[in-house]
Structures are given as C-alpha cells and as structure tokens.
Design a protein around this motif. Structure first.
Motif, PDB file in Angstrom:
ATOM      1  N   ALA A 290      25.322  -1.307   3.817  1.00 22.36           N
ATOM      2  CA  ALA A 290      25.079  -0.744   5.146  1.00 22.36           C
ATOM      3  C   ALA A 290      23.624  -0.323   5.345  1.00 22.36           C
ATOM      4  CB  ALA A 290      25.994   0.464   5.371  1.00 22.36           C
ATOM      5  N   ASN A 291      22.766  -0.593   4.371  1.00 27.93           N
ATOM      6  CA  ASN A 291      21.382  -0.138   4.431  1.00 27.93           C
ATOM      7  C   ASN A 291      20.436  -1.308   4.727  1.00 27.93           C
ATOM      8  OD1 ASN A 291      19.025   1.268   4.120  1.00 27.93           O
ATOM      9  ND2 ASN A 291      19.487   2.026   2.067  1.00 27.93           N
ATOM     10  N   PRO A 292      19.890  -1.387   5.961  1.00 32.46           N
ATOM     11  CA  PRO A 292      19.069  -2.555   6.336  1.00 32.46           C
ATOM     12  C   PRO A 292      17.739  -2.596   5.599  1.00 32.46           C
ATOM     13  CG  PRO A 292      18.939  -0.883   8.038  1.00 32.46           C
ATOM     14  CD  PRO A 292      19.935  -0.378   7.035  1.00 32.46           C
TER      15      PRO A 292
ATOM     16  N   VAL B 167      11.428  -6.106   7.027  1.00 31.08           N
ATOM     17  CA  VAL B 167      10.869  -7.452   6.937  1.00 31.08           C
ATOM     18  C   VAL B 167       9.348  -7.364   7.064  1.00 31.08           C
ATOM     19  CG1 VAL B 167      10.748  -9.697   8.090  1.00 31.08           C
ATOM     20  CG2 VAL B 167      12.962  -8.549   7.790  1.00 31.08           C
ATOM     21  N   HIS B 168       8.643  -7.937   6.082  1.00 29.96           N
ATOM     22  CA  HIS B 168       7.180  -7.872   6.034  1.00 29.96           C
ATOM     23  C   HIS B 168       6.590  -9.178   6.542  1.00 29.96           C
ATOM     24  CE1 HIS B 168       8.699  -4.821   3.317  1.00 29.96           C
ATOM     25  NE2 HIS B 168       7.555  -4.194   3.420  1.00 29.96           N
ATOM     26  N   ILE B 169       5.652  -9.070   7.457  1.00 30.79           N
ATOM     27  CA  ILE B 169       5.025 -10.233   8.082  1.00 30.79           C
ATOM     28  C   ILE B 169       3.510 -10.116   7.888  1.00 30.79           C
ATOM     29  CG2 ILE B 169       6.871 -10.676   9.735  1.00 30.79           C
ATOM     30  CD1 ILE B 169       3.917  -8.644  10.792  1.00 30.79           C
TER      31      ILE B 169
ATOM     32  N   GLY C 256      21.630  -2.567  -6.430  1.00 32.94           N
ATOM     33  CA  GLY C 256      22.862  -1.810  -6.225  1.00 32.94           C
ATOM     34  C   GLY C 256      22.798  -1.092  -4.888  1.00 32.94           C
ATOM     35  N   ARG C 257      22.183  -1.793  -3.921  1.00 32.89           N
ATOM     36  CA  ARG C 257      21.955  -1.166  -2.611  1.00 32.89           C
ATOM     37  C   ARG C 257      23.214  -1.251  -1.772  1.00 32.89           C
ATOM     38  NH1 ARG C 257      17.117  -0.316   0.272  1.00 32.89           N
ATOM     39  NH2 ARG C 257      17.129  -0.653   2.524  1.00 32.89           N
ATOM     40  N   PRO C 258      23.601  -0.142  -1.105  1.00 30.83           N
ATOM     41  CA  PRO C 258      24.767  -0.203  -0.222  1.00 30.83           C
ATOM     42  C   PRO C 258      24.549  -1.239   0.886  1.00 30.83           C
ATOM     43  CG  PRO C 258      23.950   2.064  -0.406  1.00 30.83           C
ATOM     44  CD  PRO C 258      22.961   1.184  -1.100  1.00 30.83           C
TER      45      PRO C 258
ATOM     46  N   GLU D  69       6.805   5.881   1.475  1.00 35.15           N
ATOM     47  CA  GLU D  69       7.214   4.741   2.286  1.00 35.15           C
ATOM     48  C   GLU D  69       6.692   4.860   3.721  1.00 35.15           C
ATOM     49  OE1 GLU D  69       9.125   6.944   0.860  1.00 35.15           O
ATOM     50  OE2 GLU D  69      10.242   5.973  -0.771  1.00 35.15           O
ATOM     51  N   SER D  70       6.670   3.699   4.404  1.00 34.67           N
ATOM     52  CA  SER D  70       6.134   3.625   5.764  1.00 34.67           C
ATOM     53  C   SER D  70       6.907   4.518   6.747  1.00 34.67           C
ATOM     54  CB  SER D  70       6.212   2.174   6.253  1.00 34.67           C
ATOM     55  OG  SER D  70       7.562   1.735   6.289  1.00 34.67           O
ATOM     56  N   THR D  71       6.228   4.875   7.810  1.00 33.62           N
ATOM     57  CA  THR D  71       6.859   5.508   8.966  1.00 33.62           C
ATOM     58  C   THR D  71       7.741   4.452   9.645  1.00 33.62           C
ATOM     59  OG1 THR D  71       4.853   6.816   9.305  1.00 33.62           O
ATOM     60  CG2 THR D  71       6.387   6.662  11.177  1.00 33.62           C
TER      61      THR D  71
ATOM     62  N   GLU E 121       0.818  -1.215   0.000  1.00 35.74           N
ATOM     63  CA  GLU E 121       0.000   0.000   0.000  1.00 35.74           C
ATOM     64  C   GLU E 121       0.854   1.269   0.000  1.00 35.74           C
ATOM     65  OE1 GLU E 121       0.746  -1.822   2.481  1.00 35.74           O
ATOM     66  OE2 GLU E 121       0.505  -0.866   4.443  1.00 35.74           O
ATOM     67  N   THR E 122       2.143   1.156   0.365  1.00 33.12           N
ATOM     68  CA  THR E 122       2.985   2.361   0.396  1.00 33.12           C
ATOM     69  C   THR E 122       3.635   2.585  -0.964  1.00 33.12           C
ATOM     70  OG1 THR E 122       4.834   1.055   1.263  1.00 33.12           O
ATOM     71  CG2 THR E 122       3.457   2.250   2.865  1.00 33.12           C
ATOM     72  N   VAL E 123       4.577   1.694  -1.318  1.00 35.24           N
ATOM     73  CA  VAL E 123       5.259   1.729  -2.614  1.00 35.24           C
ATOM     74  C   VAL E 123       5.491   0.271  -3.004  1.00 35.24           C
ATOM     75  CG1 VAL E 123       6.426   3.931  -2.085  1.00 35.24           C
ATOM     76  CG2 VAL E 123       7.614   1.782  -1.601  1.00 35.24           C
TER      77      VAL E 123
HETATM   78  O1  TXA Z   1       6.846   1.400   2.927  1.00 37.87           O
HETATM   79  C1  TXA Z   1       7.938   0.851   3.030  1.00 37.87           C
HETATM   80  O2  TXA Z   1       8.569   0.838   4.090  1.00 37.87           O
HETATM   81  C2  TXA Z   1       8.501   0.174   1.769  1.00 37.87           C
HETATM   82  C3  TXA Z   1       7.592  -0.992   1.396  1.00 37.87           C
HETATM   83  C4  TXA Z   1       8.161  -1.841   0.300  1.00 37.87           C
HETATM   84  O3  TXA Z   1       7.271  -1.729   2.552  1.00 37.87           O
HETATM   85  N1  TXA Z   1       9.846  -0.244   1.992  1.00 37.87           N
HETATM   86  C5  TXA Z   1      10.893   0.626   2.052  1.00 37.87           C
HETATM   87  O4  TXA Z   1      12.126   0.027   2.189  1.00 37.87           O
HETATM   88  O5  TXA Z   1      10.759   1.822   1.975  1.00 37.87           O
HETATM   89  P1  TXA Z   1      13.487   0.813   1.957  1.00 37.87           P
HETATM   90  O6  TXA Z   1      14.558  -0.212   1.969  1.00 37.87           O
HETATM   91  O7  TXA Z   1      13.435   1.613   0.736  1.00 37.87           O
HETATM   92  O8  TXA Z   1      13.655   1.632   3.260  1.00 37.87           O
HETATM   93  C6  TXA Z   1      13.971   0.965   4.465  1.00 37.87           C
HETATM   94  C7  TXA Z   1      14.517   1.942   5.445  1.00 37.87           C
HETATM   95  C8  TXA Z   1      16.031   1.872   5.549  1.00 37.87           C
HETATM   96  O9  TXA Z   1      16.644   2.670   4.575  1.00 37.87           O
HETATM   97  C9  TXA Z   1      16.261   2.389   6.958  1.00 37.87           C
HETATM   98  O10 TXA Z   1      16.241   3.785   6.924  1.00 37.87           O
HETATM   99  C10 TXA Z   1      15.035   1.880   7.699  1.00 37.87           C
HETATM  100  O11 TXA Z   1      14.057   1.584   6.752  1.00 37.87           O
HETATM  101  N2  TXA Z   1      15.365   0.651   8.444  1.00 37.87           N
HETATM  102  C11 TXA Z   1      15.122  -0.635   8.100  1.00 37.87           C
HETATM  103  N3  TXA Z   1      15.573  -1.476   9.029  1.00 37.87           N
HETATM  104  C12 TXA Z   1      16.124  -0.727  10.001  1.00 37.87           C
HETATM  105  C13 TXA Z   1      16.782  -0.995  11.240  1.00 37.87           C
HETATM  106  N4  TXA Z   1      16.978  -2.232  11.662  1.00 37.87           N
HETATM  107  N5  TXA Z   1      17.217   0.046  11.966  1.00 37.87           N
HETATM  108  C14 TXA Z   1      17.017   1.309  11.552  1.00 37.87           C
HETATM  109  N6  TXA Z   1      16.408   1.646  10.394  1.00 37.87           N
HETATM  110  C15 TXA Z   1      15.975   0.647   9.628  1.00 37.87           C
END
Ligand code: TXA
Ligand code: MG
Length: 336
Positions: free
Chosen positions: A63-65, A68-70, A59-61, A182-184, A36-38
């Motif tokens: 260091a970028n976590p 996890v979707h449940i 090509g994700r760094p 993206e989600s909060t 529902e977000t992206v």
């Molecule tokens: O809405 C969303 O969150 C979307 C959809 C697909 O669910 N996902 C999303 O993922 O935006 P991404 O990878 O583009 O952004 C994830 C961000 C990371 O860059 C980081 O800032 C934060 O979420 N994040 C994830 N796990 C983390 C953790 N263990 N500690 C701190 N920040 C974390």
C-alpha cells in the motif's frame, strides 16, 4: 547473492559504474543508487515486474507508493497527466532537487508503482550520477529509500550494505548524501496544494513560490492520509525521546527518569552540549538546518551501531526550516 559495490571517484570508475547499473536496470534488476537526499533502490518505473522486486527486497507494504525519478521535463510529462501551473512553477524553482510532486498518473506508470492509486510522485534528483543513469537507461527510475521497510533511510553505501547486502546485485557508492533526509512531497493532484511529507524545501518556500496558502500538512503522529506516511517509519532500533534540557543536571534527571542505564544511552545535542562523560555516546550536530539534516541519519545509525537502547535528542527549534527534521524525529520517536 553477491552484492558488488562500485565507487565513482574518477571519470573511469564513474563510467564503469554507470554502464554496470544501466545494464542491470535494463534487464529488470534493482540497483542501489546515490541521490542527494538518501540512497535509493531503483528499478525501471515502466516495468511492473521490475518494480515488484523493490517491494520484495525491501519487504515494503504493497500500500506504500514509490517515487518516480526523471531527468527531464519531457520524461516527467510521460509519467503524469497534465502539467498544472503550480507544477510548472515548482519545477522551475526547485528541480533538479529534493522535491517530489504528486500528480495524476499517466497510463505508462504501472499501478504497482502507485500502490494502486491514481496519482504518482515524480522527482528530478540533483545527484549527477542519478541524472546520468536515468538518461543512460532512457526510462524513469522508481526508487524508494534503499533500506528494509520501517528502518532508517541510508545516507551512505555502508548503510545500504548493512540493510540490503546479499539481497541486491549492485550498490553504487558515491559517499555521504548531501541533503541527508528524504525529499519534500507536495500534493498537486487536488485543487488545494498541500505538503504530504515535509523536507528541506519547506512549506513556507512553496507558499511563497505559489503565492497561495497551503492546506495544513497531515500530523506525522496522527492518522495517515498518504499511504506510506506510516507513523513508525524512519526509525532507529533504539527508542528515541525528544526532550529539552537547560543544563547537565536537567539532562541527567531526564535520563534517570527513563530507567535506561547511562551507558546504554546516546545523546544528540545541537545547542546545550552536555559535559557529562557518563553516556555511551554524545554527538553534537551543528545548529543549522542544512547541516543538521545532513548529519541526522548518520548519527542515528551510529547510535544503533553502538548498541544503545535509548537516544535522547535535544528538541530542535521551531520554524519552517526545521519542519522536515522535526517530522523525521517525531516519526522516529513514535512507538506504534
Ligand atoms: O528523497 C526521496 O524522496 C528518496 C530518494 C530515494 O529519492 N525516496 C524516498 O522514497 O524517500 P520512500 O519510498 O522512502 O518514500 C516515498 C513516500 C511514500 O512513502 C509516500 O509517503 C510518498 O512518498 N508518496 C509517493 N508517491 C505518492 C503518491 N502517489 N501519493 C502520495 N504520496 C506518495
Ligand atoms: Mg523510505
């Protein structure tokens, strides 16, 4: 690689897409899926090898976590250690929905998911296809946004195709994402709670729900706290300036001061709608935070597709309902 695109408009096509996606994910492949977000690029969160493919494709760094979707509380509990009271409250109020909670990770989550960190972000998405897919797989799905690193997040299957077409086996097309940003992300892993990434569930809503003040959020244009909260992220190719104008004359003056030719400028307005016909594009986004978030990335993608060099965005209003939108715009305007 040939990228298949499957739509889910009827019960039959929904089911066909569901089995195709589940089968690939069980084989350790990545699949682009609607939320529902992206749109997300999903892989089995319990498989380090599968999650490594996400990093390769995007090509994700390292260091970028990855979030996890449940699709059940039991599944969330498999991913984390402990379930503190704030998690209980926020899950009850906001799940399924656009809220990611960061908690100490369990041993089931490989460290590649968390970029080596001891915490994991978990989210129960609202999208019916995503929920069914997680249930069908029987394991949680690690999924960042389905775009090349640093690019804009995709809100349609077309956006995914443009960014990752030819690199992934399957895209599930469920139309435009409903939330649009993206989600909060809220950090519950320390004694004081804080929002790491603002979104459409606001810090003010979380404060009210928990009955406690949150620690201030990190400044999106300042130093990083959360890995992945990179300054230059969520960006269109064009430069983006956030400005105010009272009328067409002020807008023209501001545009002239940038030195970009008018026919290479796109304007995104929500309140003071320009009457000038001299810009390459003028888009009007509704003056309502939900509708604005839904339209924002689409308009930025459109501006890029029109080949403009500069996007002038009318400054959104203050207030917690607009925090997520202001955050994404300020990152999109960062030039580092
Ligand atoms: O809405 C969303 O969150 C979307 C959809 C697909 O669910 N996902 C999303 O993922 O935006 P991404 O990878 O583009 O952004 C994830 C961000 C990371 O860059 C980081 O800032 C934060 O979420 N994040 C994830 N796990 C983390 C953790 N263990 N500690 C701190 N920040 C974390
Ligand atoms: Mg992303």
């Amino acid at each position: 690689m040939q990228t298949r695109v499957l739509t889910i408009e009827t019960p039959e096509t929904f089911e066909r897409a569901l089995s195709a996606a589940a089968e690939l994910l069980k084989q350790g492949e990545v699949v682009a899926v609607p939320t529902e977000t992206v749109y997300g690029l999903a892989a089995n969160a319990f498989s380090a090898a599968a999650v490594r493919k996400i990093y390769q494709v995007k090509g994700r760094p390292a260091a970028n976590p990855i979030i996890v979707h449940i699709a059940s509380l039991d599944m969330a509990l498999e991913c984390v250690q402990g379930w503190p009271e704030p998690a209980r409250i926020l899950a009850r109020l906001f799940w399924p929905g656009p809220l990611t909670m960061v908690l100490p990770k369990s041993a089931a989550i490989p460290s590649v998911v968390t970029a080596g960190g001891r915490t994991v972000g978990v989210r129960w998405p609202l999208h019916p296809f995503m929920q069914e897919l997680i249930r069908r797989c029987g394991f949680p799905l690690a999924a960042p946004s389905a775009n090349q690193a640093t690019q804009l997040s995709p809100t349609t299957a077309d956006h995914v195709q443009q960014s990752l077409g030819g690199k992934i086996p399957l895209i599930i097309d469920a139309g435009a994402a409903n939330v649009g940003i993206e989600s909060t992300v809220v950090d519950l892993s320390e004694s004081s709670v804080r929002v790491l990434r603002p979104g459409m569930i606001s810090a003010a809503q979380i404060e009210t729900a928990l009955g406690q003040r949150l620690r201030p959020a990190p400044d999106p244009t300042g130093a990083l706290k959360s890995p992945g909260l990179l300054r230059k992220h969520y960006s269109p190719r064009a430069r983006l300036h956030i400005i105010r104008w009272r009328d067409d004359q002020e807008l023209s003056e501001a545009a002239r001061a940038t030195a970009a030719p008018f026919d290479r400028i796109a304007v995104l307005a929500h309140d003071k709608v320009p009457q000038l016909a001299t810009f390459k594009r003028v888009a009007v986004i509704p003056f309502d935070p939900e509708a604005y978030a839904r339209a924002l990335y689409h308009e930025l993608h459109q501006a890029d597709a029109a080949g403009v060099e500069l996007i002038l965005v009318e400054m959104p209003p203050p207030g917690p309902a607009w925090d997520g939108i202001r955050d994404r715009l300020s990152r999109a305007s960062a030039d580092g």
